[in-house]
Design a protein around this motif. Structure first.
Motif, PDB file in Angstrom:
ATOM      1  N   SER A 105       0.808  -1.223   0.000  1.00 16.36           N
ATOM      2  CA  SER A 105       0.000   0.000   0.000  1.00 16.36           C
ATOM      3  C   SER A 105       0.839   1.270   0.000  1.00 16.36           C
ATOM      4  O   SER A 105       0.496   2.234   0.657  1.00 16.36           O
ATOM      5  N   ARG A 106       1.949   1.272  -0.716  1.00 18.65           N
ATOM      6  CA  ARG A 106       2.706   2.524  -0.824  1.00 18.65           C
ATOM      7  C   ARG A 106       1.786   3.571  -1.443  1.00 18.65           C
ATOM      8  O   ARG A 106       1.270   3.387  -2.547  1.00 18.65           O
ATOM      9  N   THR A 107       1.574   4.648  -0.732  1.00 14.93           N
ATOM     10  CA  THR A 107       0.548   5.582  -1.157  1.00 14.93           C
ATOM     11  C   THR A 107       0.866   6.992  -0.690  1.00 14.93           C
ATOM     12  O   THR A 107       1.699   7.204   0.180  1.00 14.93           O
ATOM     13  N   GLY A 108       0.193   7.938  -1.273  1.00 12.76           N
ATOM     14  CA  GLY A 108       0.324   9.336  -0.919  1.00 12.76           C
ATOM     15  C   GLY A 108      -0.614  10.110  -1.809  1.00 12.76           C
ATOM     16  O   GLY A 108      -0.982   9.639  -2.889  1.00 12.76           O
ATOM     17  N   PRO A 109      -1.051  11.286  -1.378  1.00 12.72           N
ATOM     18  CA  PRO A 109      -2.017  12.044  -2.189  1.00 12.72           C
ATOM     19  C   PRO A 109      -1.534  12.292  -3.605  1.00 12.72           C
ATOM     20  O   PRO A 109      -2.288  12.145  -4.570  1.00 12.72           O
ATOM     21  N   LEU A 110      -0.232  12.666  -3.774  1.00 13.28           N
ATOM     22  CA  LEU A 110       0.272  12.953  -5.113  1.00 13.28           C
ATOM     23  C   LEU A 110       0.389  11.675  -5.935  1.00 13.28           C
ATOM     24  O   LEU A 110       0.008  11.633  -7.103  1.00 13.28           O
ATOM     25  N   ARG A 111       0.907  10.625  -5.329  1.00 14.70           N
ATOM     26  CA  ARG A 111       1.044   9.357  -6.051  1.00 14.70           C
ATOM     27  C   ARG A 111      -0.317   8.837  -6.492  1.00 14.70           C
ATOM     28  O   ARG A 111      -0.493   8.354  -7.608  1.00 14.70           O
ATOM     29  N   ASP A 112      -1.303   8.935  -5.627  1.00 18.64           N
ATOM     30  CA  ASP A 112      -2.647   8.479  -5.988  1.00 18.64           C
ATOM     31  C   ASP A 112      -3.187   9.259  -7.177  1.00 18.64           C
ATOM     32  O   ASP A 112      -3.849   8.708  -8.057  1.00 18.64           O
ATOM     33  N   LEU A 113      -2.912  10.570  -7.192  1.00 16.03           N
ATOM     34  CA  LEU A 113      -3.411  11.407  -8.278  1.00 16.03           C
ATOM     35  C   LEU A 113      -2.745  11.028  -9.600  1.00 16.03           C
ATOM     36  O   LEU A 113      -3.393  10.885 -10.631  1.00 16.03           O
ATOM     37  N   ILE A 114      -1.425  10.815  -9.567  1.00 17.46           N
ATOM     38  CA  ILE A 114      -0.681  10.508 -10.784  1.00 17.46           C
ATOM     39  C   ILE A 114      -1.073   9.146 -11.354  1.00 17.46           C
ATOM     40  O   ILE A 114      -1.299   8.992 -12.556  1.00 17.46           O
ATOM     41  N   PHE A 115      -1.169   8.153 -10.497  1.00 16.72           N
ATOM     42  CA  PHE A 115      -1.410   6.804 -10.973  1.00 16.72           C
ATOM     43  C   PHE A 115      -2.893   6.445 -11.040  1.00 16.72           C
ATOM     44  O   PHE A 115      -3.253   5.361 -11.496  1.00 16.72           O
ATOM     45  N   GLY A 116      -3.753   7.333 -10.586  1.00 14.92           N
ATOM     46  CA  GLY A 116      -5.176   7.096 -10.709  1.00 14.92           C
ATOM     47  C   GLY A 116      -5.703   5.987  -9.822  1.00 14.92           C
ATOM     48  O   GLY A 116      -6.789   5.468 -10.039  1.00 14.92           O
ATOM     49  N   HIS A 117      -4.925   5.564  -8.875  1.00 16.48           N
ATOM     50  CA  HIS A 117      -5.340   4.483  -7.985  1.00 16.48           C
ATOM     51  C   HIS A 117      -5.270   4.999  -6.557  1.00 16.48           C
ATOM     52  O   HIS A 117      -4.198   5.326  -6.059  1.00 16.48           O
ATOM     53  N   SER A 118      -6.381   5.096  -5.894  1.00 12.24           N
ATOM     54  CA  SER A 118      -6.409   5.639  -4.548  1.00 12.24           C
ATOM     55  C   SER A 118      -6.770   4.557  -3.546  1.00 12.24           C
ATOM     56  O   SER A 118      -7.819   3.918  -3.647  1.00 12.24           O
ATOM     57  N   ILE A 119      -5.884   4.352  -2.578  1.00 13.82           N
ATOM     58  CA  ILE A 119      -6.180   3.372  -1.545  1.00 13.82           C
ATOM     59  C   ILE A 119      -7.372   3.816  -0.710  1.00 13.82           C
ATOM     60  O   ILE A 119      -8.060   3.000  -0.107  1.00 13.82           O
ATOM     61  N   ILE A 120      -7.640   5.128  -0.713  1.00 16.22           N
ATOM     62  CA  ILE A 120      -8.811   5.635  -0.011  1.00 16.22           C
ATOM     63  C   ILE A 120     -10.081   5.034  -0.614  1.00 16.22           C
ATOM     64  O   ILE A 120     -11.010   4.661   0.100  1.00 16.22           O
ATOM     65  N   GLU A 121     -10.122   4.928  -1.927  1.00 18.43           N
ATOM     66  CA  GLU A 121     -11.278   4.329  -2.599  1.00 18.43           C
ATOM     67  C   GLU A 121     -11.443   2.875  -2.194  1.00 18.43           C
ATOM     68  O   GLU A 121     -12.569   2.386  -2.023  1.00 18.43           O
ATOM     69  N   LEU A 122     -10.335   2.170  -2.053  1.00 20.15           N
ATOM     70  CA  LEU A 122     -10.395   0.762  -1.668  1.00 20.15           C
ATOM     71  C   LEU A 122     -10.928   0.617  -0.239  1.00 20.15           C
ATOM     72  O   LEU A 122     -11.751  -0.251   0.037  1.00 20.15           O
ATOM     73  N   VAL A 123     -10.444   1.462   0.660  1.00 15.40           N
ATOM     74  CA  VAL A 123     -10.917   1.407   2.044  1.00 15.40           C
ATOM     75  C   VAL A 123     -12.405   1.742   2.104  1.00 15.40           C
ATOM     76  O   VAL A 123     -13.178   1.110   2.823  1.00 15.40           O
ATOM     77  N   ASN A 124     -12.818   2.742   1.329  1.00 19.96           N
ATOM     78  CA  ASN A 124     -14.230   3.122   1.297  1.00 19.96           C
ATOM     79  C   ASN A 124     -15.120   1.998   0.784  1.00 19.96           C
ATOM     80  O   ASN A 124     -16.289   1.902   1.155  1.00 19.96           O
ATOM     81  N   ALA A 125     -14.574   1.151  -0.100  1.00 18.51           N
ATOM     82  CA  ALA A 125     -15.372   0.082  -0.706  1.00 18.51           C
ATOM     83  C   ALA A 125     -15.591  -1.089   0.237  1.00 18.51           C
ATOM     84  O   ALA A 125     -16.502  -1.894   0.034  1.00 18.51           O
ATOM     85  N   ALA A 126     -14.769  -1.201   1.274  1.00 16.16           N
ATOM     86  CA  ALA A 126     -14.848  -2.350   2.172  1.00 16.16           C
ATOM     87  C   ALA A 126     -16.022  -2.228   3.137  1.00 16.16           C
ATOM     88  O   ALA A 126     -16.382  -1.140   3.564  1.00 16.16           O
ATOM     89  N   VAL A 127     -16.596  -3.376   3.480  1.00 15.51           N
ATOM     90  CA  VAL A 127     -17.707  -3.405   4.435  1.00 15.51           C
ATOM     91  C   VAL A 127     -17.291  -4.059   5.746  1.00 15.51           C
ATOM     92  O   VAL A 127     -18.122  -4.252   6.635  1.00 15.51           O
ATOM     93  N   CYS A 128     -16.021  -4.406   5.873  1.00 13.67           N
ATOM     94  CA  CYS A 128     -15.493  -4.930   7.133  1.00 13.67           C
ATOM     95  C   CYS A 128     -14.296  -4.056   7.518  1.00 13.67           C
ATOM     96  O   CYS A 128     -13.832  -3.234   6.716  1.00 13.67           O
ATOM     97  N   PRO A 129     -13.764  -4.177   8.729  1.00 15.75           N
ATOM     98  CA  PRO A 129     -12.570  -3.406   9.092  1.00 15.75           C
ATOM     99  C   PRO A 129     -11.415  -3.675   8.134  1.00 15.75           C
ATOM    100  O   PRO A 129     -11.230  -4.805   7.663  1.00 15.75           O
ATOM    101  N   VAL A 130     -10.639  -2.628   7.844  1.00  9.22           N
ATOM    102  CA  VAL A 130      -9.516  -2.730   6.910  1.00  9.22           C
ATOM    103  C   VAL A 130      -8.236  -2.312   7.626  1.00  9.22           C
ATOM    104  O   VAL A 130      -8.179  -1.239   8.241  1.00  9.22           O
ATOM    105  N   LEU A 131      -7.225  -3.154   7.540  1.00  5.75           N
ATOM    106  CA  LEU A 131      -5.909  -2.788   8.062  1.00  5.75           C
ATOM    107  C   LEU A 131      -5.045  -2.387   6.875  1.00  5.75           C
ATOM    108  O   LEU A 131      -4.709  -3.210   6.024  1.00  5.75           O
TER     109      LEU A 131
END
Length: 281
Positions: A105-131
């Motif tokens: 999960s190497r991530t950051g606001p700028l990296r997410d913007l450049i690569f179009g993949h946001s871990i925030i979206e993945l966490v939001n999609a989950a219906v159980c706790p996410v580590l």
């Protein structure tokens, strides 16, 4: 999973948890959408590209499964690789999971913007706790470091508190429950006629104890420390994450948009914490 060193650390932590709670592990790898991320020239050989991506994904899963078996051959391991939207995969997998761990999960606001993949979206999609796995900077750190949980009085933060107690009991470690900043009027906290800092901190600690104390009878083996501090929530919790084993927060705090998006504190910790971040919906 993407086969990174972070993935290995996440798998090792998952094995440790599975040993404690006597459960199986499912390893999942999502294939990138070839049509979305590659241009027409590349897609001329699209079938070969997808086949290669699938081969690489399978090796990542096989390597992770080998880590599990080397650490504990008794743990049941299931591997799956799939295409399609990663958010759809997360939603499907999390619906039948006790906990979802996002490795690589190497991530950051700028990296997410450049690569179009946001871990925030993945966490939001989950219906159980996410580590969300973030490797601790101090590799020699004590494995009995505390579980830290941030509390703001919202229902997600109360669920995060319950999850934090459960983790602390599972790993036999301490729990630190933290409230940062002023409690809102909606919490019906009585500051009295004075709002001087000592009085405010005392009132907040009492308010926090009222939330935390009911759990102590259910988790009598968990040592608990309650802290009320005045500072930036994200900054304070981020600082505390350097000495924590896991930092837990609710997925949504207070605010008009809280029901629609991941809370700002959760987002900040996912990008900047110095330990894994448990986000509880």
């Amino acid at each position: 999973m993407d086969g990174s060193d972070d993935d290995r650390s996440a798998v090792e932590w998952a094995v440790r948890l599975a040993q404690h709670v006597h459960t199986s592990i499912r390893l999942v790898h999502a294939l990138p959408d070839v049509a979305k991320w590659f241009d027409a020239a590349v897609l001329i050989a699209g079938d070969r590209l997808e086949s290669e991506l699938r081969r690489v994904g399978k090796k990542i899963l096989d390597d992770a499964a080998l880590i599990v078996r080397d650490l504990d051959a008794e743990i049941e391991v299931e591997c799956s690789i799939t295409g399609g939207a990663a958010t759809d995969l997360i939603e499907t997998v999390s619906a039948n999971s006790r906990l979802l761990i996002l490795g690589g999960s190497r991530t950051g606001p700028l990296r997410d913007l450049i690569f179009g993949h946001s871990i925030i979206e993945l966490v939001n999609a989950a219906v159980c706790p996410v580590l969300v796995w973030r490797k601790s900077r101090d590799e020699s750190a004590d494995p009995t470091r505390p579980i830290v949980v941030g509390i703001d009085g919202s229902q997600p933060s109360r669920r995060a508190l319950a999850a934090a107690f459960d983790l602390a009991r599972t790993f036999g470690t301490d729990l630190v429950a933290v409230h940062v900043g002023a409690v809102e009027d909606a919490d019906e906290l009585d500051y009295g006629t004075s709002v001087d800092r000592p009085h405010q901190r005392d009132a907040e600690r009492k308010w926090l104890h009222d939330i935390v104390d009911p759990y102590t009878s259910e988790y009598p083996s968990v040592p608990v420390e309650v802290r009320a501090v005045g500072a930036s929530v994200a900054r304070e919790l981020g600082t505390m994450s350097a000495a924590a084993q896991v930092i837990a927060v609710g997925s949504r705090g207070r605010g008009r948009l809280s029901s629609a998006i991941l809370g700002s504190v959760s987002q900040s910790l996912i990008h900047r914490a110095q330990c894994p971040v448990l986000v509880v919906p």
